[in-house]
Each structure stands twice: as structure tokens, then as C-alpha cells.
Design an enzyme around this catalytic site. Sequence first.
Site, PDB file in Angstrom:
ATOM      1  CG  HIS A 109      44.534 -53.083  47.337  1.00 53.97           C
ATOM      2  ND1 HIS A 109      45.943 -53.709  47.602  1.00 53.97           N
ATOM      3  CD2 HIS A 109      44.919 -51.918  46.772  1.00 53.97           C
ATOM      4  CE1 HIS A 109      46.516 -53.018  47.340  1.00 53.97           C
ATOM      5  NE2 HIS A 109      46.032 -51.783  46.466  1.00 53.97           N
ATOM      6  CG  HIS A 111      43.802 -48.928  44.913  1.00 53.74           C
ATOM      7  ND1 HIS A 111      44.592 -48.628  45.985  1.00 53.74           N
ATOM      8  CD2 HIS A 111      42.546 -48.536  45.448  1.00 53.74           C
ATOM      9  CE1 HIS A 111      44.046 -47.926  47.080  1.00 53.74           C
ATOM     10  NE2 HIS A 111      42.643 -48.000  46.603  1.00 53.74           N
ATOM     11  CG  ASP A 113      48.158 -49.507  41.936  1.00 52.12           C
ATOM     12  OD1 ASP A 113      47.008 -49.617  42.275  1.00 52.12           O
ATOM     13  OD2 ASP A 113      49.111 -49.191  42.825  1.00 52.12           O
ATOM     14  CG  HIS A 114      47.643 -53.693  43.194  1.00 51.71           C
ATOM     15  ND1 HIS A 114      48.726 -54.071  42.968  1.00 51.71           N
ATOM     16  CD2 HIS A 114      47.682 -52.526  44.052  1.00 51.71           C
ATOM     17  CE1 HIS A 114      49.479 -53.012  43.681  1.00 51.71           C
ATOM     18  NE2 HIS A 114      48.899 -52.281  44.462  1.00 51.71           N
ATOM     19  CG  HIS A 189      46.013 -49.945  50.943  1.00 54.19           C
ATOM     20  ND1 HIS A 189      47.063 -48.885  51.188  1.00 54.19           N
ATOM     21  CD2 HIS A 189      45.931 -50.221  49.674  1.00 54.19           C
ATOM     22  CE1 HIS A 189      47.590 -48.650  49.884  1.00 54.19           C
ATOM     23  NE2 HIS A 189      47.058 -49.301  48.942  1.00 54.19           N
ATOM     24  CE1 TYR A 223      39.783 -40.600  54.344  1.00 47.29           C
ATOM     25  CE2 TYR A 223      41.856 -41.549  55.673  1.00 47.29           C
ATOM     26  CZ  TYR A 223      40.510 -41.450  54.995  1.00 47.29           C
ATOM     27  OH  TYR A 223      39.608 -42.488  55.599  1.00 47.29           O
ATOM     28  CG  HIS A 257      53.476 -51.969  44.963  1.00 48.56           C
ATOM     29  ND1 HIS A 257      53.540 -51.277  43.865  1.00 48.56           N
ATOM     30  CD2 HIS A 257      52.266 -51.425  45.784  1.00 48.56           C
ATOM     31  CE1 HIS A 257      52.527 -50.424  43.628  1.00 48.56           C
ATOM     32  NE2 HIS A 257      51.587 -50.762  44.744  1.00 48.56           N
TER      33      HIS A 257
END
Length: 303
Positions: A109, A111, A113-114, A189, A223, A257
Amino acid sequence: MKPLLTLLLLLVSCASVPRFKAPPTAVLADTTRTPCSSCAEWNVPHAPVRIFGNTYYVGTNGLSAILVTSPEGHMLIDGALKESAPLIRSNIEALGFRVADIKLILNSHAHFDHAGGIAALQHASGATVAASPASAAVLRAGRPGTDDPQYAELIPLPMRPVPTVREIADGETLRAGPLSLTAHFTPGHTAGGTTWTWTSCEGDSCRRIGYADSLTPVSEAGYRFSQSDRYPSILDDFAHSYAVIESLPCDILLTPHPGASRLFERLTARAQGDPNALIDPSACARYAVEARQKLAQRLASEK
């Protein structure tokens, strides 16, 4: 000295000294905040390791990057943080492979961090970047879509844009030489979340590997997953994704992760003498069940 002359000298002296103008309070706040408190820990280097057959872990201590190799070219899944790209390159080279031989870069995905390191890794390798349509839009822009549940927290963490991204279809199998990896769209996600499956072999022994995307209901403050105007189909998307991952043929589970699938603990157990420590055909299903429970808890907390 006459008072009038003294006053004139003082004014000239002050005018000749550069005046310091303090920046606005908001600017000072921006320079001191740390929008990613986990990044330093995530980006601790980790030695590369063979998962099974031609599949290797080449990521950092907290962020996965998976290399699937062949004599005719390789595929890489995920690029971790932008700061992770040199570490991933070093790990690939430490295994004896060339970054220039990567033909496809895929994503779980989009983001920071990926996917933050994907632009640099694409530049270094010349590989084609391929992603779901929703993820491709984020990769090209270098910033999250407004439908992302974490949108407000992600805005201060832009990624280097990837100008050209090949859009893929749900269920599509991507190939590079003898390699074939299949995309399974697993949104929730993020709207563009994608899980990847493939088979790796060691001699006559073959294992089905699932790189299951994150399924956690993480969001910015305030949210509500139970009433999301920005992402109206989010609950249906999560339900779809749970069903997909629950039914995957999956002997070895990997996740963006590594801690989410206890990868390093299982690798340690294998190194200590358990040859089957990574193998668990029920792991993907259990991963989906646990994710479904986390969403149920989140929805209950919103009532």
C-alpha cells in the site's frame, strides 16, 4: 554631547545592525514536531535473509522489502521509507544480486513507510513500478489521497513521486522471466491495498507464499470508520479483504511490518533447529480473523 545629536547617532547605529525577525509560531512548531516517531526504529538495518527458495527478506528491522529472484530478472515488493532505499540496495547486493536486474517493483500500500523508497529504487534499477489504480495515483502524486483514513497524519510525510506507474487489475499475474506473482486487491487500510502471492521452491519442495497487506483500522484523530464520508465503502472493502486473505493458499505468511507476522521470531526458531518454523498453512486465515476482530473493537469504541 547634545541630546539631539546623541539621539541621531543611536538611530543610525540601530539601522546598521541586521534585525532578527522571528518566524511565525506555526513555523517554529513545524520545525520541532516529529511526525514519524517510529521511523528511526523502523529503519534500523537488518541483515538480508533467505525466506524460502528464491524469496529473500531485504528490508529493515521494522519494514519489509521482499526480493523474488530468477536468472532472468527479479521482482521487489515494497520500498520502505525513502531513507531505507540505500539499506535495501545494500542488502540486495550483499546477497550477490544486482539492483539493475530488478524488472518489477510492486507495492502493498502506498504509505510513506512502504512506498517511500520506491522512487529511488526505481531510479537505481530502471524497473517498472506496478500497482493498483488507487495506489498508482498516490505514487504518481507523492502524497496520500483524501480518502485515506490517515490522511491528516500523512500530509506532513510526502513521498518522492514516481512519474510512471503501470496500473494492474485485481487477480492479475505479473511476470518477469520465470517469475509470476499474483495481485489480490485487499483495500481498507488504504483504498489501493494489495496482497501478493507466489510459489518458491527448494529442489522438489515448493511453498506458497503470501505477502498479506496491512488490514489494521488505523486513522487520524477523530476519524470514524462507522461513518466515513471520505471513504464510504471502507467497511465493505475491509470485509472483502478479510475474505480474500482468509481463503488464500498460503504456506508462509509475510507482512509489510515483519512484526505483524512474527517473522524474525520464526526465523530465529528456524536458525535454532526447527526447519518448519516459517511454515504455517493457517497463518493467512488467522491473520484475517485477528484483523476482523480489531475492526470490530474499533467500531464498538465509536458507538
